[in-house]
Design a protein around this motif. Structure first.
Motif, short mmCIF file in Angstrom:
data_model
loop_
_atom_site.label_atom_id
_atom_site.label_comp_id
_atom_site.label_asym_id
_atom_site.label_seq_id
_atom_site.Cartn_x
_atom_site.Cartn_y
_atom_site.Cartn_z
N GLU A 61 38.57 50.66 2.48
CA GLU A 61 38.92 52.00 2.01
C GLU A 61 38.86 52.15 0.50
O GLU A 61 38.22 53.08 0.00
N TYR A 148 33.28 64.27 15.21
CA TYR A 148 32.78 64.36 13.83
C TYR A 148 33.93 64.58 12.84
O TYR A 148 34.04 63.87 11.82
N VAL A 149 34.79 65.55 13.14
CA VAL A 149 35.90 65.87 12.23
C VAL A 149 36.84 64.69 12.09
O VAL A 149 37.28 64.34 10.98
N MET A 150 37.15 64.03 13.20
CA MET A 150 38.08 62.89 13.15
C MET A 150 37.46 61.71 12.42
O MET A 150 38.16 60.98 11.70
N LYS A 152 35.28 61.91 9.95
CA LYS A 152 35.35 62.26 8.54
C LYS A 152 36.77 62.09 8.00
O LYS A 152 36.98 61.66 6.86
N TYR A 153 37.75 62.43 8.82
CA TYR A 153 39.16 62.30 8.42
C TYR A 153 39.49 60.86 8.08
O TYR A 153 40.26 60.57 7.15
N HIS A 154 38.91 59.93 8.82
CA HIS A 154 39.17 58.51 8.60
C HIS A 154 38.17 57.86 7.63
O HIS A 154 38.13 56.63 7.51
N GLY A 155 37.37 58.69 6.96
CA GLY A 155 36.45 58.16 5.96
C GLY A 155 35.20 57.51 6.52
O GLY A 155 34.50 56.79 5.80
N ALA A 188 41.77 54.35 13.72
CA ALA A 188 40.61 55.22 13.55
C ALA A 188 39.75 55.22 14.81
O ALA A 188 39.26 56.27 15.23
N ASP A 191 41.54 57.42 17.38
CA ASP A 191 41.54 58.85 17.04
C ASP A 191 40.16 59.47 17.25
O ASP A 191 40.04 60.57 17.80
#
Length: 370
Positions: A61, A148-150, A152-155, A188, A191
């Protein structure tokens, strides 16, 4: 430190500047005693301060923030942390757009046929298939966009959805997104895996409720055409009873809801890299491999039971058993933070998700009738 500045395009790699940025994060988990660089890669020799298997997970990260990746190697009795810039390829979004438009058209053709349109004599009757198109694209699109959204949320790096036009009875083979790079943690992985089926199923329920409140069109089957007799899963039957629907024929929009439930079931099979495989891997760790190994065999037994005992068409389960065999054989890549287990809330959500998947199961999903 042995430095070699390396030019690339208009930019210039500065080893000292890179080290000054990344060093504070690295020394938290890796005690460095020598640094070398070659081109744009840094070689840090040292000793892990924690379990060596967790080093890349701990650094993923913070290094991502600066556009770098890393890998840990053990060579000639020394640990070497290789740090390198990650080059991101620009997405060709025009491909996604073209496939979306093509799938929109193919599903609308199928929807028009379901609505009784005569496309040969009235091409503009194509628009009668629009309700089915909007419904099925909403179901498939919500599933993939949730992934896709999830992600992106987790990088994580993920592509936009690719819809797949195909001459099936619904005009598509579904949609998918591509993931790039590692999964940072089991959290991740869970999710991202669970978001798609839950969003897709929620949209399927909404579409089913709308479709069951619409009057099914009268359709005259085309010559030499094959009709499908659908097996309704418990969740669909429950919604039917809830809205008081009694008709034997489904409106195309309600059929799109049925398709969404069937797709959810297939995606939630706990094997390989299906969504169900991701969820179970996140919940159980490497123990999930045993269930992933058994799942193809269970599906094969179900198929054989339908074929030889019920004397019905069980090809769908036999074919999926063979596919799952391949998926399971490929294994499942481990997340970087693989030793950090899920919290109880996610475990509960995972159990509920699999129960919802079971409510989408029917032993004989469909059979052809003349």
């Amino acid at each position: 430190m042995n430095q070699e500045n390396h030019k690339k395009g208009k930019g210039k790699f500065n080893a000292e500047e890179t080290v000054s940025r990344l060093y504070p994060y690295i020394v938290r988990v890796f005690d460095v005693y020598e640094i070398q660089n070659s081109g744009e890669a840094l070689y840090l020799y040292g000793t892990p301060k924690t379990d060596a298997a967790n080093i890349t997970g701990e650094l993923w990260e913070p290094l991502q923030q600066f556009g770098f990746g890393c890998t840990l190697k053990y060579e000639l009795g020394e640990y070497v942390l290789l740090v390198f810039p990650e080059k991101k390829k620009k997405e060709k979004t025009w491909v996604n757009i073209v496939l979306f438009i093509a799938t929109f058209f193919t599903t609308m053709v199928c929807g028009a046929w379901m609505s009784g349109a005569d496309l040969e004599n009235g091409p503009f009757q194509l628009f009668r298939g629009l309700p089915f198109t909007l419904a099925i694209m909403a179901v498939l699109g919500s599933h993939e966009m949730a992934h896709y959204v999830m992600a992106k949320y987790h990088g994580m790096e993920a592509s936009l959805p690719y819809f797949i036009p195909f001459p099936t009875f619904i005009g598509t083979m579904g949609a998918l997104i591509r993931y790039k790079g590692p999964v940072p943690s089991r959290k991740a992985l869970f999710d991202v895996g669970v978001a798609g089926p839950l969003a897709g199923l929620l949209m399927s329920v909404a579409v089913t409720v709308i479709g069951l409140n619409l009057e099914a069109p009268t359709v005259n089957p085309l010559t030499n055409s094959t009709m499908l007799d659908l097996g309704l899963p418990p969740l669909f039957v429950f919604i039917q009873n809830l809205v008081g629907a009694t008709g034997e024929t489904l409106h195309p929009v309600a059929f799109a809801g049925w398709v969404g439930m069937f797709v959810t079931l297939l995606n939630l099979l706990p094997a390989g890299q299906l969504d169900g495989g991701h969820i179970l891997r996140a919940m159980m760790g490497k123990k999930a491999e045993k269930i992933s190994f058994l799942m193809p065999r269970i599906m094969l037994l179900i198929g054989l039971y339908v074929i030889y005992w019920l004397k019905e068409d069980g090809f769908i389960w036999v074919s999926w058993a063979l596919l799952l065999w391949i998926f399971a054989a490929a294994g499942h890549p481990s997340p970087l933070h693989d030793k950090v287990e899920l919290d109880k809330k996610r475990i509960f959500i995972g159990i509920i998700t699999f129960i919802l998947g079971l409510l989408c199961f029917t032993l004989i999903p469909f059979k052809s009738i003349s």
